[in-house]
Scaffold this motif. Structure first.
Motif, PDB file in Angstrom:
ATOM      1  N   LEU A 190      32.018  89.635  42.945  1.00  0.00           N
ATOM      2  CA  LEU A 190      32.147  88.479  43.848  1.00  0.00           C
ATOM      3  C   LEU A 190      32.491  88.902  45.275  1.00  0.00           C
ATOM      4  CD1 LEU A 190      33.963  85.755  41.705  1.00  0.00           C
ATOM      5  CD2 LEU A 190      31.569  85.820  42.438  1.00  0.00           C
ATOM      6  N   LEU A 191      33.092  90.063  45.440  1.00  0.00           N
ATOM      7  CA  LEU A 191      33.416  90.543  46.788  1.00  0.00           C
ATOM      8  C   LEU A 191      32.153  90.770  47.607  1.00  0.00           C
ATOM      9  CD1 LEU A 191      36.292  93.115  46.104  1.00  0.00           C
ATOM     10  CD2 LEU A 191      36.477  90.718  46.791  1.00  0.00           C
ATOM     11  N   VAL A 192      31.063  91.111  46.921  1.00  0.00           N
ATOM     12  CA  VAL A 192      29.768  91.287  47.586  1.00  0.00           C
ATOM     13  C   VAL A 192      29.007  89.969  47.639  1.00  0.00           C
ATOM     14  CG1 VAL A 192      27.535  92.455  47.461  1.00  0.00           C
ATOM     15  CG2 VAL A 192      29.626  93.710  46.913  1.00  0.00           C
ATOM     16  N   MET A 218      32.056  93.138  55.507  1.00  0.00           N
ATOM     17  CA  MET A 218      32.640  92.731  54.230  1.00  0.00           C
ATOM     18  C   MET A 218      31.842  93.282  53.052  1.00  0.00           C
ATOM     19  SD  MET A 218      33.743  88.768  55.042  1.00  0.00           S
ATOM     20  CE  MET A 218      34.424  88.535  53.395  1.00  0.00           C
ATOM     21  N   ILE A 219      30.515  93.272  53.176  1.00  0.00           N
ATOM     22  CA  ILE A 219      29.688  93.832  52.099  1.00  0.00           C
ATOM     23  C   ILE A 219      29.908  95.329  51.985  1.00  0.00           C
ATOM     24  CG2 ILE A 219      27.319  94.227  51.334  1.00  0.00           C
ATOM     25  CD1 ILE A 219      26.543  91.581  52.585  1.00  0.00           C
ATOM     26  N   GLY A 247      39.550  83.962  46.347  1.00  0.00           N
ATOM     27  CA  GLY A 247      40.200  85.188  45.919  1.00  0.00           C
ATOM     28  C   GLY A 247      40.536  86.093  47.091  1.00  0.00           C
ATOM     29  N   THR A 248      40.936  87.332  46.760  1.00  0.00           N
ATOM     30  CA  THR A 248      41.300  88.315  47.785  1.00  0.00           C
ATOM     31  C   THR A 248      40.513  89.604  47.554  1.00  0.00           C
ATOM     32  OG1 THR A 248      43.143  89.180  46.473  1.00  0.00           O
ATOM     33  CG2 THR A 248      43.629  87.378  47.996  1.00  0.00           C
ATOM     34  N   ASP A 249      40.464  90.439  48.596  1.00  0.00           N
ATOM     35  CA  ASP A 249      39.707  91.684  48.488  1.00  0.00           C
ATOM     36  C   ASP A 249      40.610  92.850  48.082  1.00  0.00           C
ATOM     37  OD1 ASP A 249      41.156  92.325  50.743  1.00  0.00           O
ATOM     38  OD2 ASP A 249      39.437  92.365  52.105  1.00  0.00           O
ATOM     39  N   HIS A 250      40.124  94.071  48.259  1.00  0.00           N
ATOM     40  CA  HIS A 250      40.847  95.259  47.795  1.00  0.00           C
ATOM     41  C   HIS A 250      42.121  95.534  48.594  1.00  0.00           C
ATOM     42  CE1 HIS A 250      38.423  96.527  51.172  1.00  0.00           C
ATOM     43  NE2 HIS A 250      39.053  97.672  51.241  1.00  0.00           N
ATOM     44  N   ALA A 274      32.010  99.505  47.062  1.00  0.00           N
ATOM     45  CA  ALA A 274      32.634 100.452  46.129  1.00  0.00           C
ATOM     46  C   ALA A 274      33.157  99.749  44.883  1.00  0.00           C
ATOM     47  CB  ALA A 274      33.764 101.197  46.833  1.00  0.00           C
ATOM     48  N   PHE A 275      33.333  98.438  44.968  1.00  0.00           N
ATOM     49  CA  PHE A 275      33.897  97.682  43.838  1.00  0.00           C
ATOM     50  C   PHE A 275      32.863  96.733  43.225  1.00  0.00           C
ATOM     51  CE2 PHE A 275      36.984  98.252  47.308  1.00  0.00           C
ATOM     52  CZ  PHE A 275      37.852  99.155  46.706  1.00  0.00           C
TER      53      PHE A 275
END
Length: 279
Positions: free
Chosen positions: A242-244, A229-230, A57-60, A235-236
């Motif tokens: 999954l971003l974390v 990255m963490i 996936g992709t981040d913010h 904030a999300f």
């Protein structure tokens, strides 16, 4: 009955070794094999779920997470490698000097070590960063300054043990200079336990680098680094957990792999060495 060569313990070491080798390979060639530019921003593709184009996936900001994880391995583990090299160089120099010369020099150097050892390493690292400033170079310097004393203590003990051995005593009686005795007779004997200790400390120091970067004191955005990255994703967390999870999982696997590999090396090279210490 499980064959000795395929015991659960052997399998765990093999898995840890494979993981550690994989992370080391990513740190070495990762930036050359990333599927996408880890710094490329594409707001039209932000928060994409894992798919065939962006496997994680992709981040913010629409950046490819897998590419940032791969590139971040070099930043995180590369920083740890530099830290370990400097810590070993300083620890071997100070500990070797204290152990070989003894007397007042030994006492003075060990009192200096005691000063650094009285404060937990992470707290001392925070203090050093407060004095030096933020940034990767200062983080490396801070971690080195907060860890060298422990290595110097260990090296001194190993040197004193080696000095009592017959071949070292024979070299001293023959009139060999202290520098030659250390380089030719003492140092080769202390390398194996130091290698085990250094491997055990890779995970410990990776946590320091990532933790300080997470706090905004180390690597600065947009540089890909697991702690960064963490921090970017916190904030999300409730909407895009999954971003974390992905960078957190990378840190956890790297720490577990190098710790298990270090345990195995310690057991094989020096079973009597106590590697634990307060953080």
């Amino acid at each position: 009955m499980t064959p000795a060569g395929f015991s659960p313990r052997s399998r765990s070491v093999a898995v840890a070794g494979a993981l550690a080798a994989g992370f080391a390979l990513l740190a070495l060639v990762g930036p050359f094999i990333v599927p996408h530019d880890p710094l490329a921003v594409d707001l039209a593709q932000r928060f994409e779920a894992p798919n065939l184009v962006h496997l994680l996936g992709t981040d913010h900001l629409g950046r490819d997470i897998l590419s940032r994880l791969i590139a971040g391995a070099r930043t995180t583990l590369g920083s740890v490698l530099v830290v370990l090299a400097l810590v070993l160089a300083l620890g071997v120099s100070v500990g070797g000097l204290a152990g070989m010369l003894g007397g007042r020099i030994d006492a003075a150097l060990m009192r200096l070590c005691d000063v650094f050892l009285t404060v937990p390493t992470f707290v001392l690292a925070l203090f050093m960063i407060g004095a030096l400033g933020t940034g990767l170079v200062n983080v490396v310097a801070a971690i080195v300054l907060s860890h060298w004393a422990w290595y110097a203590r260990i090296v001194r003990g190993l040197v004193l043990e080696s000095k009592a051995r017959d071949y070292v005593l024979a070299a001293r009686i023959a009139g060999a200079p202290a520098r030659a005795i250390f380089a030719e007779h003492v140092l080769p004997g202390i390398v194996p336990p130091l290698a085990a200790l250094a491997t055990l400390d890779i995970g410990h120091m990776a946590l320091h680098v990532a933790g300080l970067s997470f706090l905004g004191l180390g690597v600065q955005p947009p540089t890909p680094e697991w702690g960064v990255m963490i921090n970017d994703a916190r904030a999300f967390f409730w909407t895009r957990p999954l971003l974390v999870v992905w960078p957190g999982l990378a840190i956890a696997l790297a720490v577990l792999a190098f710790n298990r590999l270090g345990d195995a090396l310690r057991d094989r090279l020096d079973p009597t060495l106590v590697a634990g210490r307060g953080l």
